[in-house]
Motif scaffolding. Sequence first.
Motif, PDB file in Angstrom:
ATOM      1  N   ALA A 173       0.823  -1.137   0.031  1.00  0.00           N
ATOM      2  CA  ALA A 173       0.154   0.011   0.083  1.00  0.00           C
ATOM      3  C   ALA A 173       0.858   1.192   0.149  1.00  0.00           C
ATOM      4  CB  ALA A 173      -0.805  -0.166   1.356  1.00  0.00           C
ATOM      5  N   ARG A 174       0.207   2.208  -0.373  1.00  0.00           N
ATOM      6  CA  ARG A 174       0.766   3.667  -0.177  1.00  0.00           C
ATOM      7  C   ARG A 174       0.901   4.035   1.414  1.00  0.00           C
ATOM      8  NH1 ARG A 174      -0.745   7.989  -4.436  1.00  0.00           N
ATOM      9  NH2 ARG A 174      -1.680   9.226  -2.309  1.00  0.00           N
ATOM     10  N   PRO A 175       2.034   4.580   1.789  1.00  0.00           N
ATOM     11  CA  PRO A 175       2.295   4.939   3.180  1.00  0.00           C
ATOM     12  C   PRO A 175       1.025   5.628   3.797  1.00  0.00           C
ATOM     13  CG  PRO A 175       4.181   5.658   2.016  1.00  0.00           C
ATOM     14  CD  PRO A 175       3.192   5.276   0.935  1.00  0.00           C
ATOM     15  N   HIS A 177      -2.068   5.262   3.290  1.00  0.00           N
ATOM     16  CA  HIS A 177      -3.337   4.410   3.198  1.00  0.00           C
ATOM     17  C   HIS A 177      -3.694   4.074   4.570  1.00  0.00           C
ATOM     18  CE1 HIS A 177      -6.118   1.072   2.335  1.00  0.00           C
ATOM     19  NE2 HIS A 177      -6.180   1.392   1.208  1.00  0.00           N
ATOM     20  N   PRO A 178      -4.916   4.109   4.736  1.00  0.00           N
ATOM     21  CA  PRO A 178      -5.478   3.845   6.337  1.00  0.00           C
ATOM     22  C   PRO A 178      -4.931   2.235   6.640  1.00  0.00           C
ATOM     23  CG  PRO A 178      -7.263   4.607   4.946  1.00  0.00           C
ATOM     24  CD  PRO A 178      -6.044   4.466   3.835  1.00  0.00           C
ATOM     25  N   LEU A 179      -4.831   1.412   6.158  1.00  0.00           N
ATOM     26  CA  LEU A 179      -4.518   0.165   6.350  1.00  0.00           C
ATOM     27  C   LEU A 179      -2.751   0.164   6.716  1.00  0.00           C
ATOM     28  CD1 LEU A 179      -6.195  -2.568   4.252  1.00  0.00           C
ATOM     29  CD2 LEU A 179      -6.811  -1.863   6.435  1.00  0.00           C
ATOM     30  N   ALA A 180      -2.183   1.270   6.000  1.00  0.00           N
ATOM     31  CA  ALA A 180      -0.448   1.225   6.478  1.00  0.00           C
ATOM     32  C   ALA A 180      -0.388   1.749   7.576  1.00  0.00           C
ATOM     33  CB  ALA A 180       0.038   1.827   5.116  1.00  0.00           C
ATOM     34  N   LYS A 181      -1.248   2.690   8.192  1.00  0.00           N
ATOM     35  CA  LYS A 181      -1.137   3.423   9.352  1.00  0.00           C
ATOM     36  C   LYS A 181      -1.673   2.998  10.503  1.00  0.00           C
ATOM     37  CE  LYS A 181      -2.275   7.811   6.979  1.00  0.00           C
ATOM     38  NZ  LYS A 181      -3.282   9.214   6.768  1.00  0.00           N
ATOM     39  N   LEU A 182      -2.052   1.777  10.375  1.00  0.00           N
ATOM     40  CA  LEU A 182      -2.549   0.854  11.481  1.00  0.00           C
ATOM     41  C   LEU A 182      -1.293   0.331  12.405  1.00  0.00           C
ATOM     42  CD1 LEU A 182      -5.387  -1.429  10.126  1.00  0.00           C
ATOM     43  CD2 LEU A 182      -5.564   0.635  11.546  1.00  0.00           C
ATOM     44  N   ARG A 183      -0.154   0.262  11.798  1.00  0.00           N
ATOM     45  CA  ARG A 183       1.051  -0.231  12.392  1.00  0.00           C
ATOM     46  C   ARG A 183       0.864  -1.507  13.116  1.00  0.00           C
ATOM     47  NH1 ARG A 183       4.700   3.761  11.702  1.00  0.00           N
ATOM     48  NH2 ARG A 183       3.874   5.665  11.368  1.00  0.00           N
ATOM     49  N   ARG A 184       0.248  -2.417  12.405  1.00  0.00           N
ATOM     50  CA  ARG A 184       0.115  -3.771  13.098  1.00  0.00           C
ATOM     51  C   ARG A 184      -0.339  -4.737  11.812  1.00  0.00           C
ATOM     52  NH1 ARG A 184      -5.233  -4.935  12.453  1.00  0.00           N
ATOM     53  NH2 ARG A 184      -6.513  -3.414  12.920  1.00  0.00           N
ATOM     54  N   PRO A 185      -0.187  -5.986  11.985  1.00  0.00           N
ATOM     55  CA  PRO A 185      -0.643  -7.155  10.870  1.00  0.00           C
ATOM     56  C   PRO A 185      -1.979  -6.555  10.563  1.00  0.00           C
ATOM     57  CG  PRO A 185       0.792  -8.109  12.433  1.00  0.00           C
ATOM     58  CD  PRO A 185       0.675  -6.589  13.081  1.00  0.00           C
ATOM     59  N   PHE A 235      -1.142   0.548  -9.991  1.00  0.00           N
ATOM     60  CA  PHE A 235      -2.640   0.719  -9.491  1.00  0.00           C
ATOM     61  C   PHE A 235      -2.471   1.287  -8.094  1.00  0.00           C
ATOM     62  CE2 PHE A 235      -5.630  -1.639  -6.824  1.00  0.00           C
ATOM     63  CZ  PHE A 235      -6.847  -1.312  -7.289  1.00  0.00           C
ATOM     64  N   VAL A 236      -1.423   0.751  -7.306  1.00  0.00           N
ATOM     65  CA  VAL A 236      -1.295   1.214  -5.801  1.00  0.00           C
ATOM     66  C   VAL A 236      -0.509   2.332  -5.666  1.00  0.00           C
ATOM     67  CG1 VAL A 236      -0.156   0.439  -3.700  1.00  0.00           C
ATOM     68  CG2 VAL A 236      -0.986  -1.328  -5.140  1.00  0.00           C
ATOM     69  N   ARG A 237       0.538   2.734  -6.579  1.00  0.00           N
ATOM     70  CA  ARG A 237       1.053   4.066  -6.517  1.00  0.00           C
ATOM     71  C   ARG A 237       0.135   4.948  -6.885  1.00  0.00           C
ATOM     72  NH1 ARG A 237       7.083   3.720  -6.944  1.00  0.00           N
ATOM     73  NH2 ARG A 237       6.802   5.742  -8.027  1.00  0.00           N
ATOM     74  N   SER A 238      -0.651   4.867  -7.689  1.00  0.00           N
ATOM     75  CA  SER A 238      -1.661   5.808  -8.268  1.00  0.00           C
ATOM     76  C   SER A 238      -2.763   6.162  -7.078  1.00  0.00           C
ATOM     77  CB  SER A 238      -2.117   5.676  -9.404  1.00  0.00           C
ATOM     78  OG  SER A 238      -1.461   5.450 -10.573  1.00  0.00           O
ATOM     79  N   GLY A 239      -2.689   5.396  -6.007  1.00  0.00           N
ATOM     80  CA  GLY A 239      -3.700   5.787  -4.861  1.00  0.00           C
ATOM     81  C   GLY A 239      -5.006   5.015  -5.196  1.00  0.00           C
ATOM     82  N   LEU A 240      -5.188   4.033  -6.192  1.00  0.00           N
ATOM     83  CA  LEU A 240      -6.295   3.213  -6.819  1.00  0.00           C
ATOM     84  C   LEU A 240      -6.685   2.210  -5.650  1.00  0.00           C
ATOM     85  CD1 LEU A 240      -5.836   3.378 -10.595  1.00  0.00           C
ATOM     86  CD2 LEU A 240      -7.106   4.928  -9.250  1.00  0.00           C
ATOM     87  N   GLY A 257      10.478   4.262  -0.560  1.00  0.00           N
ATOM     88  CA  GLY A 257       9.298   4.862   0.473  1.00  0.00           C
ATOM     89  C   GLY A 257       8.171   5.104  -0.228  1.00  0.00           C
ATOM     90  N   SER A 258       7.863   4.626  -1.579  1.00  0.00           N
ATOM     91  CA  SER A 258       6.808   5.073  -2.199  1.00  0.00           C
ATOM     92  C   SER A 258       5.623   4.204  -1.882  1.00  0.00           C
ATOM     93  CB  SER A 258       6.859   5.243  -3.559  1.00  0.00           C
ATOM     94  OG  SER A 258       7.136   4.038  -4.217  1.00  0.00           O
ATOM     95  N   LEU A 259       6.136   2.835  -1.376  1.00  0.00           N
ATOM     96  CA  LEU A 259       5.202   1.958  -1.065  1.00  0.00           C
ATOM     97  C   LEU A 259       5.705   1.251   0.253  1.00  0.00           C
ATOM     98  CD1 LEU A 259       4.229   0.028  -4.448  1.00  0.00           C
ATOM     99  CD2 LEU A 259       2.982   1.971  -3.248  1.00  0.00           C
ATOM    100  N   VAL A 260       4.857   0.570   0.925  1.00  0.00           N
ATOM    101  CA  VAL A 260       5.084   0.061   2.416  1.00  0.00           C
ATOM    102  C   VAL A 260       4.548  -1.329   2.134  1.00  0.00           C
ATOM    103  CG1 VAL A 260       5.173   1.976   3.700  1.00  0.00           C
ATOM    104  CG2 VAL A 260       3.177   0.823   3.409  1.00  0.00           C
ATOM    105  N   ALA A 261       5.088  -2.280   3.058  1.00  0.00           N
ATOM    106  CA  ALA A 261       4.582  -3.769   2.860  1.00  0.00           C
ATOM    107  C   ALA A 261       4.104  -3.954   4.417  1.00  0.00           C
ATOM    108  CB  ALA A 261       5.879  -4.681   2.564  1.00  0.00           C
TER     109      ALA A 261
END
Length: 307
Positions: A173-175, A177-185, A235-240, A257-261
């Motif tokens: 996801a992009r950094p 993105h709401p799921l990336a901000k959860l900071r947990r699995p 798709f992900v980098r474009s925020g879709l 840093g454009s994407l996070v895993a």
Amino acid sequence: MSNAIDENRLRYLFEAARYGAVRAAADALGVNPSVVSRQIALLEQELDAALLDRHSRGVRPTEAGELLIEHYRRHTVDRDDTLARLRELQGLHRGHIDLVLGEGFVADLMGGSLGEFWRRHPRLTISLELAGTSEVIRAIADDRCHIGLVYHPPQDPRIRSCAAIRQPIRLIARPDHPLAKLRRPVKLREIARHELGIMHAGYGTRQLLAMAETSEKVGLSPKLTTTSISILRHFVRSGLGVTLLPAFSVASDLDDGSLVAVPVDNVLLASAEAQIITRLGRELPNAASQLLRFLIGRMKAFRPGRR
């Protein structure tokens, strides 16, 4: 029945079976379809055996045809491997390697590993074929390629795994993105609420994801399905939306840093492996053996615990 088998006619049979159609085989061989049909008919006449079953959608080999095709395949591989070893004994230091791989390995391979290999062995040539998981296995089992790079392949008695390193499927996801901000699995149920892009069903990532969906009784409804990791990256980098891939397949995006895993809370997805495979029982020419060892030691995909 003659004791001698015409090798050229065997090749026509092999290609017809490989493509499942006489016309497709003729196109690949650069001849008229009537030539292929005639040569196979002559072979059947000489051997007094039906070699192909003709049906509305093409052709498929009979049991006798399968036997001849296997003979031709092994003969061709043995001949090519023997010639390669003769060149090595003559000190020519030449060789050719056929490599088949999933798209996720391309950036890793081309990003340094292959260049370093060529600096050490400048006279070796390599062909690269991109394929889905099933096609990679088939190319190795049929001896069309020496080495395969594949993600989480199913077990196959014809295949030997030379290296297998755990490379979990991650949420990409992009950094912001709401799921990336959860900071947990994250859980599959959480991912299901967001726009998602995934690989086509013929790829290892999608097959494993289907198993994970079943295990958790979660149905993912992808907005985008594709055969291209590059398309998923855009798709992900474009925020879709987000996607599900092993981290090594988008390593450059993670590095800049454009994407996070993000880890996914699922045992099946966490157990996925990147593998280097060869055909069981095949002794690789020296050039292919050198590349095999080099890739195992150099590629990020085969380094444990990178991400």
